[in-house]
Design a protein around this motif. Sequence first.
Motif, PDB file in Angstrom:
ATOM      1  N   GLY A  34       0.817  -1.217   0.000  1.00 49.89           N
ATOM      2  CA  GLY A  34       0.000   0.000   0.000  1.00 49.89           C
ATOM      3  C   GLY A  34       0.841   1.253   0.000  1.00 49.89           C
ATOM      4  N   ILE A  35       1.853   1.298   0.839  1.00 48.81           N
ATOM      5  CA  ILE A  35       2.689   2.497   0.888  1.00 48.81           C
ATOM      6  C   ILE A  35       3.532   2.619  -0.374  1.00 48.81           C
ATOM      7  N   GLY A  36       3.986   1.493  -0.902  1.00 44.63           N
ATOM      8  CA  GLY A  36       4.755   1.531  -2.153  1.00 44.63           C
ATOM      9  C   GLY A  36       3.911   2.013  -3.325  1.00 44.63           C
ATOM     10  N   GLY A  37       2.698   1.477  -3.428  1.00 46.02           N
ATOM     11  CA  GLY A  37       1.803   1.906  -4.503  1.00 46.02           C
ATOM     12  C   GLY A  37       1.379   3.352  -4.361  1.00 46.02           C
ATOM     13  N   SER A  38       1.137   3.774  -3.141  1.00 46.74           N
ATOM     14  CA  SER A  38       0.728   5.156  -2.912  1.00 46.74           C
ATOM     15  C   SER A  38       1.860   6.135  -3.204  1.00 46.74           C
ATOM     16  N   ILE A  39       3.080   5.778  -2.825  1.00 43.59           N
ATOM     17  CA  ILE A  39       4.227   6.646  -3.143  1.00 43.59           C
ATOM     18  C   ILE A  39       4.414   6.713  -4.655  1.00 43.59           C
ATOM     19  N   ALA A  40       4.281   5.586  -5.336  1.00 43.01           N
ATOM     20  CA  ALA A  40       4.423   5.586  -6.792  1.00 43.01           C
ATOM     21  C   ALA A  40       3.356   6.460  -7.452  1.00 43.01           C
ATOM     22  N   TYR A  41       2.127   6.363  -6.967  1.00 41.84           N
ATOM     23  CA  TYR A  41       1.059   7.177  -7.527  1.00 41.84           C
ATOM     24  C   TYR A  41       1.280   8.663  -7.220  1.00 41.84           C
ATOM     25  N   ASN A  42       1.609   8.975  -5.968  1.00 46.10           N
ATOM     26  CA  ASN A  42       1.780  10.378  -5.576  1.00 46.10           C
ATOM     27  C   ASN A  42       2.971  11.017  -6.275  1.00 46.10           C
ATOM     28  N   TRP A  43       4.010  10.234  -6.567  1.00 44.12           N
ATOM     29  CA  TRP A  43       5.176  10.809  -7.242  1.00 44.12           C
ATOM     30  C   TRP A  43       4.874  11.154  -8.704  1.00 44.12           C
ATOM     31  N   SER A  44       3.796  10.581  -9.227  1.00 42.68           N
ATOM     32  CA  SER A  44       3.416  10.921 -10.604  1.00 42.68           C
ATOM     33  C   SER A  44       2.627  12.231 -10.664  1.00 42.68           C
ATOM     34  N   GLN A  45       2.230  12.763  -9.533  1.00 48.22           N
ATOM     35  CA  GLN A  45       1.516  14.040  -9.486  1.00 48.22           C
ATOM     36  C   GLN A  45       2.545  15.173  -9.455  1.00 48.22           C
TER      37      GLN A  45
ATOM     38  N   LYS B 251       4.149  19.082  -3.347  1.00 40.96           N
ATOM     39  CA  LYS B 251       5.443  19.066  -2.663  1.00 40.96           C
ATOM     40  C   LYS B 251       5.784  17.640  -2.244  1.00 40.96           C
ATOM     41  N   PRO B 252       7.076  17.329  -2.154  1.00 44.06           N
ATOM     42  CA  PRO B 252       7.464  15.977  -1.708  1.00 44.06           C
ATOM     43  C   PRO B 252       6.944  15.641  -0.303  1.00 44.06           C
ATOM     44  N   SER B 253       6.898  16.623   0.586  1.00 45.64           N
ATOM     45  CA  SER B 253       6.398  16.347   1.937  1.00 45.64           C
ATOM     46  C   SER B 253       4.915  15.970   1.909  1.00 45.64           C
ATOM     47  N   VAL B 254       4.139  16.610   1.059  1.00 46.16           N
ATOM     48  CA  VAL B 254       2.715  16.286   0.935  1.00 46.16           C
ATOM     49  C   VAL B 254       2.542  14.903   0.324  1.00 46.16           C
ATOM     50  N   LYS B 255       3.399  14.553  -0.627  1.00 41.42           N
ATOM     51  CA  LYS B 255       3.340  13.227  -1.243  1.00 41.42           C
ATOM     52  C   LYS B 255       3.582  12.137  -0.201  1.00 41.42           C
TER      53      LYS B 255
ATOM     54  N   ILE C 298       3.141  12.394   3.087  1.00 40.98           N
ATOM     55  CA  ILE C 298       2.021  12.381   4.038  1.00 40.98           C
ATOM     56  C   ILE C 298       0.827  11.638   3.442  1.00 40.98           C
ATOM     57  N   HIS C 299       0.527  11.892   2.176  1.00 40.27           N
ATOM     58  CA  HIS C 299      -0.583  11.194   1.527  1.00 40.27           C
ATOM     59  C   HIS C 299      -0.315   9.694   1.438  1.00 40.27           C
ATOM     60  N   ALA C 300       0.913   9.323   1.135  1.00 40.63           N
ATOM     61  CA  ALA C 300       1.258   7.905   1.065  1.00 40.63           C
ATOM     62  C   ALA C 300       1.075   7.240   2.427  1.00 40.63           C
ATOM     63  N   ARG C 301       1.495   7.920   3.478  1.00 39.95           N
ATOM     64  CA  ARG C 301       1.326   7.368   4.827  1.00 39.95           C
ATOM     65  C   ARG C 301      -0.138   7.223   5.178  1.00 39.95           C
ATOM     66  N   LEU C 302      -0.957   8.196   4.841  1.00 41.99           N
ATOM     67  CA  LEU C 302      -2.384   8.117   5.143  1.00 41.99           C
ATOM     68  C   LEU C 302      -3.068   6.991   4.376  1.00 41.99           C
ATOM     69  N   HIS C 303      -2.715   6.832   3.115  1.00 43.53           N
ATOM     70  CA  HIS C 303      -3.292   5.743   2.330  1.00 43.53           C
ATOM     71  C   HIS C 303      -2.892   4.388   2.910  1.00 43.53           C
ATOM     72  N   ALA C 304      -1.634   4.236   3.262  1.00 41.70           N
ATOM     73  CA  ALA C 304      -1.156   2.973   3.829  1.00 41.70           C
ATOM     74  C   ALA C 304      -1.798   2.714   5.196  1.00 41.70           C
ATOM     75  N   GLN C 305      -1.999   3.763   5.967  1.00 45.85           N
ATOM     76  CA  GLN C 305      -2.624   3.606   7.277  1.00 45.85           C
ATOM     77  C   GLN C 305      -4.077   3.150   7.128  1.00 45.85           C
ATOM     78  N   ALA C 306      -4.797   3.726   6.186  1.00 46.42           N
ATOM     79  CA  ALA C 306      -6.182   3.311   5.954  1.00 46.42           C
ATOM     80  C   ALA C 306      -6.242   1.856   5.482  1.00 46.42           C
ATOM     81  N   LEU C 307      -5.333   1.470   4.602  1.00 44.64           N
ATOM     82  CA  LEU C 307      -5.292   0.093   4.118  1.00 44.64           C
ATOM     83  C   LEU C 307      -4.958  -0.873   5.253  1.00 44.64           C
ATOM     84  N   THR C 308      -4.061  -0.476   6.140  1.00 42.57           N
ATOM     85  CA  THR C 308      -3.689  -1.322   7.271  1.00 42.57           C
ATOM     86  C   THR C 308      -4.863  -1.507   8.228  1.00 42.57           C
ATOM     87  N   LEU C 309      -5.585  -0.429   8.509  1.00 43.05           N
ATOM     88  CA  LEU C 309      -6.756  -0.549   9.382  1.00 43.05           C
ATOM     89  C   LEU C 309      -7.808  -1.464   8.765  1.00 43.05           C
ATOM     90  N   ALA C 310      -8.008  -1.358   7.467  1.00 50.94           N
ATOM     91  CA  ALA C 310      -8.957  -2.246   6.790  1.00 50.94           C
ATOM     92  C   ALA C 310      -8.484  -3.699   6.862  1.00 50.94           C
TER      93      ALA C 310
END
Length: 95
Positions: free
Chosen positions: A30-41, A45-49, A51-63
């Motif tokens: 999840g974090i790898g896929g999210s970082i790959a997706y966010n880096w294509s935007q 900013k890299p810091s926002v990318k 943070i978004h990757a961490r949030l996506h991975a956290q949601a996937l982990t909770l699920a």
Amino acid sequence: MAESKSKFESIREWVVDHKLRTVGCLWLSGIGGSIAYNWSQPNMKPSVKIIHARLHAQALTLAALAGAAVVEYYDHRNKPKADPYAKYLPHSHKE
């Protein structure tokens, strides 16, 4: 004659036996896929990318943890009931 298990059934048994490993693999992918997706935007900013990757991975982990809890609940619910006092009773060895 032993029946061969389907691929789905063997995967399900592996997931039941290795719940935390499954959650960890889901988090990593999840974090790898999210970082790959966010880096294509390009306009973020890299810091926002990150943070978004961490949030996506956290949601996937909770699920995934919620799914593991549901699997554990149904496994315990459908398992045949054992005698809860069997470990406290002395064993009789007949020869």
